[in-house]
Design an enzyme around this catalytic site. Structure first.
Site, short mmCIF file in Angstrom:
data_model
loop_
_atom_site.label_atom_id
_atom_site.label_comp_id
_atom_site.label_asym_id
_atom_site.label_seq_id
_atom_site.Cartn_x
_atom_site.Cartn_y
_atom_site.Cartn_z
N SER A 46 0.84 -1.19 0.00
CA SER A 46 0.00 0.00 0.00
C SER A 46 0.87 1.24 0.00
O SER A 46 2.00 1.24 0.51
CB SER A 46 -0.89 0.02 1.25
N TYR A 57 -1.79 -0.74 10.26
CA TYR A 57 -1.85 -1.14 8.86
C TYR A 57 -0.65 -0.60 8.09
O TYR A 57 0.02 -1.33 7.36
CB TYR A 57 -3.15 -0.64 8.24
#
Length: 246
Positions: free
Chosen positions: A137, A150
């Protein structure tokens, strides 16, 4: 001979788009799911030469069983796409919103699971001179995203991928695909009422003036998995509409 790919977390979103694109390009595909059996089986049926296999990739034995399912069906494995991911939607300034258990759970899916899948698939991928694509990501590079845990987990995934690229070379290529904002139901549900505002803000910054669709990310993943990227390994490819350029 037809190439074979395993795409983890492929019952929706980026994983589904990737599985469908690979199938369209002539690959046999393992559709992996942990909960969404009906969706996974529907996708597998629509992909033609595909099977749906339930596996929680945070569990090592289930990772090995997932690889075995591909080998039992087709006798080979050419690509592994580690797409399955987990998060908890917590504002980064809410330090009390994350517990140690949250970190461990997120890391189990986002870091440990890809490691276990790579380990389970390594011998078969070496036989075919195959490829691994780990879906990370933009959060890993910017410290943004759904929560601090995350972002940290995706940073760890990147580092692990670079190590794996060295360890599995020269037979197997290992790369990272790091998307920015992707318009998926998973993200829309997670952000809830904030989703339209966050999406609009991203579109206002990204030079291409939009957020990605799952198919945009799938196209880049498919390239990294294919022979067209035969001299590419240890790369973190960002697909973000130019967001980081701003």
């Amino acid at each position: 001979m037809k190439k074979v790919a395993i795409v983890t977390g492929s019952s929706s979103g980026i994983g589904e788009a990737t599985a469908r694109l690979l199938a369209k390009r002539g690959w046999a595909v393992v559709i992996n799911y942990s909960k969404s059996k009906v969706a996974a089986e529907k996708i597998a049926k629509e992909c033609g030469d595909a099977i749906a296999v339930k596996a929680d990739v945070a569990d090592d034995a289930q990772c090995r069983a997932l690889v075995k399912a591909a080998i039992d069906k087709w006798g080979r494995l050419d690509a592994l796409v580690n797409n399955a991911g987990s998060t908890k939607f917590v504002a980064h300034n809410d330090l009390d919103g994350l517990s140690s258990d949250d970190f461990l759970s997120i890391y189990a899916t986002n870091v440990v699971a890809p490691f276990q899948m790579c380990r389970a698939a390594a011998a078969e991928l070496k036989k075919t001179k195959g490829a691994v694509v780990n879906v990370s990501s933009l959060a890993a590079l910017l410290g943004t995203g759904s929560c601090m845990a995350y972002a940290a987990s995706k940073g760890a995934l990147n580092t692990m991928s670079f190590s794996m690229a060295r360890v599995l070379a020269p037979e197997v290529r290992v790369n990272v695909l790091a998307p920015g904002f992707v318009d998926t139901p998973w993200l829309a549900t997670g952000y809830g009422d904030r989703y339209p505002k966050i999406k609009a803000a991203y579109e206002g910054i990204a030079p291409l003036g939009s957020v990605a669709k799952p198919e945009d990310v799938a196209d880049a993943i498919a390239w990294l998995a294919s022979d067209r990227a035969s001299y590419v390994t240890g790369l973190a490819l960002v697909v973000d509409g130019g967001y980081t350029a701003r």
